[in-house]
Structures are given as structure tokens and as C-alpha cells.
Enzyme design. Structure first.
Site, PDB file in Angstrom:
ATOM      1  N   SER A  70       0.845  -1.189   0.000  1.00 36.25           N
ATOM      2  CA  SER A  70       0.000   0.000   0.000  1.00 36.25           C
ATOM      3  C   SER A  70       0.889   1.252   0.000  1.00 36.25           C
ATOM      4  O   SER A  70       1.775   1.369  -0.846  1.00 36.25           O
ATOM      5  CB  SER A  70      -0.954  -0.029   1.194  1.00 36.25           C
ATOM      6  N   ARG A  83     -12.222   6.660   8.956  1.00 37.33           N
ATOM      7  CA  ARG A  83     -11.783   5.275   9.085  1.00 37.33           C
ATOM      8  C   ARG A  83     -12.826   4.311   8.530  1.00 37.33           C
ATOM      9  O   ARG A  83     -12.483   3.315   7.886  1.00 37.33           O
ATOM     10  CB  ARG A  83     -11.505   4.951  10.558  1.00 37.33           C
ATOM     11  N   ASP A 115      -8.716  -5.740  -5.216  1.00 32.20           N
ATOM     12  CA  ASP A 115      -8.421  -4.497  -4.504  1.00 32.20           C
ATOM     13  C   ASP A 115      -9.431  -3.408  -4.875  1.00 32.20           C
ATOM     14  O   ASP A 115      -9.604  -3.084  -6.051  1.00 32.20           O
ATOM     15  CB  ASP A 115      -7.003  -4.044  -4.866  1.00 32.20           C
ATOM     16  N   HIS A 134      -7.700  -5.254  -0.608  1.00 30.61           N
ATOM     17  CA  HIS A 134      -6.465  -4.485  -0.442  1.00 30.61           C
ATOM     18  C   HIS A 134      -5.669  -4.919   0.780  1.00 30.61           C
ATOM     19  O   HIS A 134      -4.435  -4.922   0.762  1.00 30.61           O
ATOM     20  CB  HIS A 134      -6.807  -2.997  -0.332  1.00 30.61           C
ATOM     21  N   ASP A 135      -6.345  -5.274   1.848  1.00 29.68           N
ATOM     22  CA  ASP A 135      -5.676  -5.643   3.100  1.00 29.68           C
ATOM     23  C   ASP A 135      -5.162  -7.080   3.123  1.00 29.68           C
ATOM     24  O   ASP A 135      -4.638  -7.523   4.148  1.00 29.68           O
ATOM     25  CB  ASP A 135      -6.625  -5.454   4.284  1.00 29.68           C
TER      26      ASP A 135
END
Length: 368
Positions: free
Chosen positions: A145, A212, A307, A340-341
Site C-alpha cells: 500500500s 476510518r 483491490d 487491499h488488506d
């Protein structure tokens, strides 16, 4: 050995890309393994946007790190072989100088008086730290990232001491999706009445928590959310209550937001997301060539097909550009419901670990 700190740029200030200067700069970092006598067995690990230098446990009772499964004796980053360094990024809020640090000229926190900075500036601070630690060569710079952006910048600015790059889930330039999401997150913070022009007491909790929550929606996938939450509701909740979570996905996001405000600074979030937006190594440098054209060292690029933040078509385009300019690039794609994580999720280690291990083991002999 846990978090350490060094004060840098005391005699000569840090010159930022925008021409501003800063002195001194305190850097928080953690190390794993031992620097070799030849000082050339270093791996630099770059954390993502809200990560820290605590990449792995130092002892059994230590707090978990964000890459424990990859770091340690006999693991992918073998600490019997490599000297691993992970820093808290410049501009962050976990031990390195940033907006919440005290401005020596005023005795008050910098807040929004902190100078703007770029990914290039972040790695300039890291370069100074490694020099202070006695590192003469780096086997590899590894990051995912925002960490992948830092790794790429290392290949451009400091290829003279860097032998390879591993970039996970990061494009050569932030795309419109990511820039748009970052804008929404920043606006949530800026429009919180408690933000007070950056001069807040405590935190602008509502805005930062909302930011967040938006971020979490980009870090995972709809497939995962559907599997985990569907339309399940929270016990004894009222569908008409706006102030309470009715659906489990709402409860999950609220929890992510509430816990985030306890560990991250809102001003740092503004600065770091802007640095991500401005990252673009496809833009012409002073010689009118794209900045990435300077990359001449082995470069592993791993894209995540699911992603939602840095889209796979941007990673594929990056790979094609690197090939066109004869960068020695190796490209792989990983599919994961974690999106993505995925590179941070223990369950997905078998998908990434062999790619990283193989790349490191096949580097030229001088690099290992």
C-alpha cells in the site's frame, strides 16, 4: 529490542521537496536481527498508511506485530540472516516527528503549521536513519500500500545502495478512485466542528471515525462483507434509531472508527493521505523521462485482483510501463476476498509468502 528513537538533521536541517526545512527530526524505529560485519544485510520494511514500526513481536509476551508471520528465524524475512529495520513514517504519530510533535520554535504542537511533505521526503528521513545505523547496502525495500510507494521511491532515489524492491498492492501513481476516497475522508475530518482548524483538544472523533469507516470499505471486498454480515442485525436494535447500529455491518464499522480514534492523529491522517494523492512516479523528472525510468534493480510487483482501493488495472498498467522501460520487473497477481488488506491477513500468508521468499532467494549473490 522494541521502539527506539534517533534525533536526525540536527546540524543540517531536512530539506523537503517543497523547499521548506525542518530541524531536528525525531525518528521512531524497530530492528530485528543483527547487522552483519559488512553492513550489507539490511532489509527495510515500509508500513502502510496507519501502520507502525512494530512489524513483529520481539519476544513471546510482546504485542503482536502487523507482519509476524513473515518475520523471524527461518521465516520469509529470516532474522538469522537479515537485519530488518522498520520505521514510523515521517509525518505520522507513532514516534516520528509529525503534526502532533512540538514545534521547537513555539513550544506548541505543529498541527497544521507542519510543512507539507511527499513520499520522497518520507524516504529521505529513512535514508538518514540507515546511515546513522551504519547500513551500507539494502538487500530489499519491502512495502505494501503506501509502503509500496515508499519502496518504489527508494528504487528511484537511492538505487546506489538498494539491491531490490518488493511492492505489494501499490500503483506507480495514485488513481482517481483512491484520490476521491481520500478527499471524502479528509472532508469528514475538516468538517467536524471539533477539528477547529487543526487546533483540536483530544480528537475530532466523529470526523476521524467516519474517515476510518470509509477507509475500511475500500480495504476489504463486498464478497467478504456479504459472507460475514449479509443483512444480519444486532440483537435488540431498532431499525428506526439513527443513533444506534441496526445492521451488523454498521456495528463493525462503528467499532473500527471508535478504536481508530484512540491510536491515530487526525492531522497526520490529513497529511499522509495527501502525500498518497500526490505520489506519481510516471510524471516526467528533470530529464523529461518518467521518474520510474531510473529503476534498474530487480522489482517485484504484486497486485491484488480484488483491490477496491488501488485497482488491479492500475497495477497492470504499472507493470506494462515498467516493462516498456526495461525495468527488471516480476509481476504476480493474487486473488483474495480480503481485498487491499490481504497482505496483512494471516489467512492469506500462503498466497504472498512463496512469491516474496522466491524473489529474495533468487537475487544476485551480492544481494544476499
Amino acid at each position: 529490542m522494541t521502539l527506539q528513537q534517533k534525533e536526525l538533521f540536527q546540524k543540517s536541517p531536512l530539506l523537503l521537496e517543497n523547499g521548506e526545512t525542518l530541524s531536528p527530526v525525531l525518528v521512531g524505529y524497530e530492528t530485528y536481527g543483527t547487522l552483519s560485519a559488512s553492513r550489507d544485510n539490511c532489509i527495510l520494511l515500509e508500513h502502510a498508511l496507519t501502520g507502525t514500526a512494530h512489524a513483529a513481536k520481539h519476544f513471546e509476551s510482546d504485542a503482536p506485530g502487523w507482519w509476524d508471520d513473515y518475520i523471524g528465524p527461518g521465516k520469509t524475512i529470516d532474522t538469522d540472516k537479515y537485519f530488518l529495520v522498520c520505521t514510523n513514517v515521517f509525518g505520522g504519530c507513532s514516534g516520528t516527528t509529525g503534526p502532533s510533535s512540538i514545534n521547537p520554535k513555539t513550544g506548541e504542537p505543529f498541527r497544521l503549521q507542519f510543512p507539507g511533505f511527499s513520499i520522497k521526503d518520507i524516504i529521505k528521513v529513512q535514508r538518514e536513519l540507515l546511515e546513522q545505523l551504519g547500513v551500507t547496502r539494502i538487500v530489499s525495500v519491502i512495502g505494501g500500500s503506501m509502503g509500496g510507494m515508499q519502496a518504489t521511491e527508494w528504487a528511484i532515489d537511492y538505487a546506489d545502495i538498494t539491491d531490490s524492491i518488493i511492492n505489494i498492492a501499490s500503483p506507480l501513481a495514485a488513481g482517481p478512485d483512491a484520490i476521491g476516497y481520500n478527499l471524502i475522508m479528509r472532508m469528514a475530518i475538516l468538517n467536524d466542528p471539533d477539528f477547529n482548524g487543526g487546533n483540536y483538544v483530544g480528537q475530532p472523533e466523529g470526523g476521524l471515525a467516519t474517515a476510518r469507516m470509509v477507509g475500511m470499505m475500500t480495504y476489504r471486498t463486498s464478497e467478504l462483507f456479504s459472507k460475514r454480515f449479509e443483512r444480519f442485525t444486532v440483537a435488540e436494535s431498532s431499525p428506526a434509531a439513527f443513533s444506534k447500529e441496526h445492521f451488523q455491518i454498521e456495528s463493525y464499522l462503528q467499532y473500527q472508527g471508535d478504536t481508530f480514534v484512540e491510536r491515530f492523529d487526525a492531522n497526520s491522517y490529513l497529511y499522509l493521505t495527501k502525500a498518497i494523492d500526490l505520489f506519481d512516479v510516471t510524471a516526467p523528472a528533470k530529464d523529461d523521462l518518467p521518474a520510474f525510468a531510473k529503476i534498474k534493480i530487480p522489482y517485484l510487483l504484486i497486485g491484488i485482483t480484488t483491490d477496491q482501493l488501488f485497482r488491479i488495472h492500475d497495477l497492470r498498467r504499472g507493470y506494462e510501463l515498467l516493462k516498456e522501460w526495461d525495468v527488471p520487473v516480476t509481476y504476480h497477481e493474487v486473488a483474495s476476498e480480503y481485498g487491499h488488506d490481504a497482505f496483512l491477513v494471516e489467512k492469506e500468508v500462503p498466497k504472498f509468502e512463496p512469491l516474496i521468499r522466491s524473489f529474495l532467494s533468487n537475487l544476485p549473490v551480492k544481494s544476499i
